[in-house]
Design an enzyme around this catalytic site. Structure first.
Site, PDB file in Angstrom:
ATOM      1  N   ALA A  39      44.429  39.225  39.022  1.00 51.68           N
ATOM      2  CA  ALA A  39      44.404  39.874  40.001  1.00 51.68           C
ATOM      3  C   ALA A  39      42.499  40.580  40.815  1.00 51.68           C
ATOM      4  CB  ALA A  39      44.121  41.121  40.849  1.00 51.68           C
ATOM      5  N   TYR A  40      42.063  39.790  41.893  1.00 51.11           N
ATOM      6  CA  TYR A  40      40.496  40.285  42.338  1.00 51.11           C
ATOM      7  C   TYR A  40      40.553  41.894  42.485  1.00 51.11           C
ATOM      8  CZ  TYR A  40      36.607  39.890  45.355  1.00 51.11           C
ATOM      9  OH  TYR A  40      35.459  40.096  45.327  1.00 51.11           O
ATOM     10  N   THR A  41      39.910  42.372  41.752  1.00 45.13           N
ATOM     11  CA  THR A  41      40.487  43.955  42.094  1.00 45.13           C
ATOM     12  C   THR A  41      38.609  44.243  41.667  1.00 45.13           C
ATOM     13  OG1 THR A  41      39.573  43.339  39.112  1.00 45.13           O
ATOM     14  CG2 THR A  41      41.964  43.974  39.494  1.00 45.13           C
ATOM     15  N   TRP A  83      43.937  54.772  39.548  1.00 44.62           N
ATOM     16  CA  TRP A  83      43.532  55.393  38.487  1.00 44.62           C
ATOM     17  C   TRP A  83      43.842  55.027  36.938  1.00 44.62           C
ATOM     18  CZ3 TRP A  83      41.755  60.403  40.022  1.00 44.62           C
ATOM     19  CH2 TRP A  83      40.934  60.388  41.695  1.00 44.62           C
ATOM     20  N   ASP A 112      46.228  30.577  35.422  1.00 37.73           N
ATOM     21  CA  ASP A 112      45.932  30.645  37.223  1.00 37.73           C
ATOM     22  C   ASP A 112      46.393  31.103  37.750  1.00 37.73           C
ATOM     23  OD1 ASP A 112      44.001  31.085  39.346  1.00 37.73           O
ATOM     24  OD2 ASP A 112      42.712  28.927  38.618  1.00 37.73           O
ATOM     25  N   ILE A 113      46.566  32.491  38.370  1.00 33.12           N
ATOM     26  CA  ILE A 113      47.723  32.466  39.320  1.00 33.12           C
ATOM     27  C   ILE A 113      47.630  31.933  40.391  1.00 33.12           C
ATOM     28  CG2 ILE A 113      48.582  34.230  38.600  1.00 33.12           C
ATOM     29  CD1 ILE A 113      47.046  35.803  40.847  1.00 33.12           C
ATOM     30  N   TYR A 122      39.885  45.377  49.879  1.00 34.27           N
ATOM     31  CA  TYR A 122      40.791  45.285  48.980  1.00 34.27           C
ATOM     32  C   TYR A 122      42.266  45.628  49.196  1.00 34.27           C
ATOM     33  CZ  TYR A 122      42.702  46.908  44.251  1.00 34.27           C
ATOM     34  OH  TYR A 122      43.675  46.874  43.191  1.00 34.27           O
ATOM     35  N   ASP A 126      47.123  52.899  45.121  1.00 36.78           N
ATOM     36  CA  ASP A 126      47.163  53.767  46.106  1.00 36.78           C
ATOM     37  C   ASP A 126      46.350  53.344  47.110  1.00 36.78           C
ATOM     38  OD1 ASP A 126      45.046  53.363  44.297  1.00 36.78           O
ATOM     39  OD2 ASP A 126      44.529  55.906  44.283  1.00 36.78           O
TER      40      ASP A 126
END
Ligand SMILES: NC(=O)c1ccc[n+]([C@@H]2O[C@H](COP(=O)([O-])OP(=O)(O)OC[C@H]3O[C@@H](n4cnc5c(N)ncnc54)[C@H](OP(=O)(O)O)[C@@H]3O)[C@@H](O)[C@H]2O)c1
Length: 254
Positions: free
Chosen positions: A26-28, A116, A2-3, A91, A68
């Site tokens: 990550a939270y994505t 993407w 768990d980071i 984000y 990006d």
């Protein structure tokens, strides 16, 4: 690991003695981040402080991924690493903050900005297009956002090559932020059309503007990134996004 839990990361490092950590965590959820920006910021930025410290302490090379979406998309030519960042979404802000923390902490890191991502695994645009084509028999896809689709498997093999260059061949590649792209650019409509064509699916597909699918989080209109620095520094040759898509479809048909 768990980071967001320093102890968990320390235990993982003590158990495995890694020479490198590839951080895919990550939270994505770009839309949800608009409603819970603090959680996005904590996972995408704050948590990286402890990770950087541990990597520095143990001389571990950290591979990290950014996006990006750190750009506002107003440029008309491919973004370079020195272009100004001005994210449009929560984000994007949290990912940009993560980049800043890794730089400030002077972590031995390669942060690859990617765009993407797709593959035959998990949830992504490629799989959504194939599913919707089957379910609906026609598609409407946004044609006014442009970037470069990236096949995750090609990214993965190029990350391993980068680590081989640094850790085994002991070549000096400066730490920091690099743009990792597959060459060429496309709109979501171009990408979806190619997915259908290369998969041999013949159904109607119409281009629509971003307004046709209202979203909470604003996306950059143009966020193609230039991969010149990554190539010039590593000599890892980028494939085109069309080659990426063909490889993905071939993998899916195995
Ligand atoms: N997908 C894209 O198009 C895209 C574009 C640009 C950049 N990126 C970046 O590329 C990286 C990978 O993205 P992705 O699309 O592969 O994301 P993803 O499919 O959402 O995977 C993220 C993973 O992180 C895990 N995770 C979340 N919080 C964690 C924590 N605290 N500790 C450990 N694991 C945690 C998630 O686990 P659970 O599923 O259990 O929550 C999930 O498996 C991210 O840094 C992302 O910002 C992605």
């Amino acid at each position: 690991m768990d980071i967001t839990n320093e102890e968990s990361v320390r235990l993982g490092v003590q158990r495995h003695f890694p020479k490198a950590i590839i951080n895919c965590a990550a939270y994505t959820n770009v839309e949800k981040a608009e409603d819970e920006p603090e959680i996005a910021m904590f996972q995408n930025a704050t948590a990286l402080r402890a990770l950087s410290t541990i990597c520095k302490e143990h001389n571990i090379v950290l591979i990290h991924f950014s996006t990006d979406y750190v750009f506002n998309g107003l440029k008309k030519t491919p973004y370079t690493e020195s272009d100004y960042c001005n994210p449009l979404s929560k984000y994007g802000e949290s990912k940009r903050e993560g980049e800043i923390i890794l730089d400030l902490e002077k972590a031995p890191h390669y942060t690859l900005r990617v765009s993407w991502l797709y593959s035959t695994f998990g949830n992504n645009f490629y799989k959504t297009i194939l599913r919707r084509a089957k379910e609906m028999g026609y598609l409407r896809v946004v044609d006014d956002q442009i970037a470069s689709p990236t096949y995750a498997s090609h990214l993965a093999s190029d990350v391993l090559r980068l680590l081989e260059i640094v850790l085994i061949e002991k070549k000096s590649i400066p730490y920091g932020i690099y743009h990792y792209e597959q060459t060429g650019e496309a709109s979501w409509f171009d990408f979806a059309s190619a997915i259908l064509e290369y998969s041999g699916i013949n159904i109607p597909i119409d281009p629509v503007t971003t307004e046709a699918f209202p979203m909470k989080a604003a996306r950059p209109t143009y966020s193609k990134m230039s991969g010149h620095l990554f190539f010039n520094t590593t000599q890892i040759k980028q494939r085109s996004w069309q080659e990426g898509l063909q490889a993905c479809i071939a993998h899916g048909q195995q």
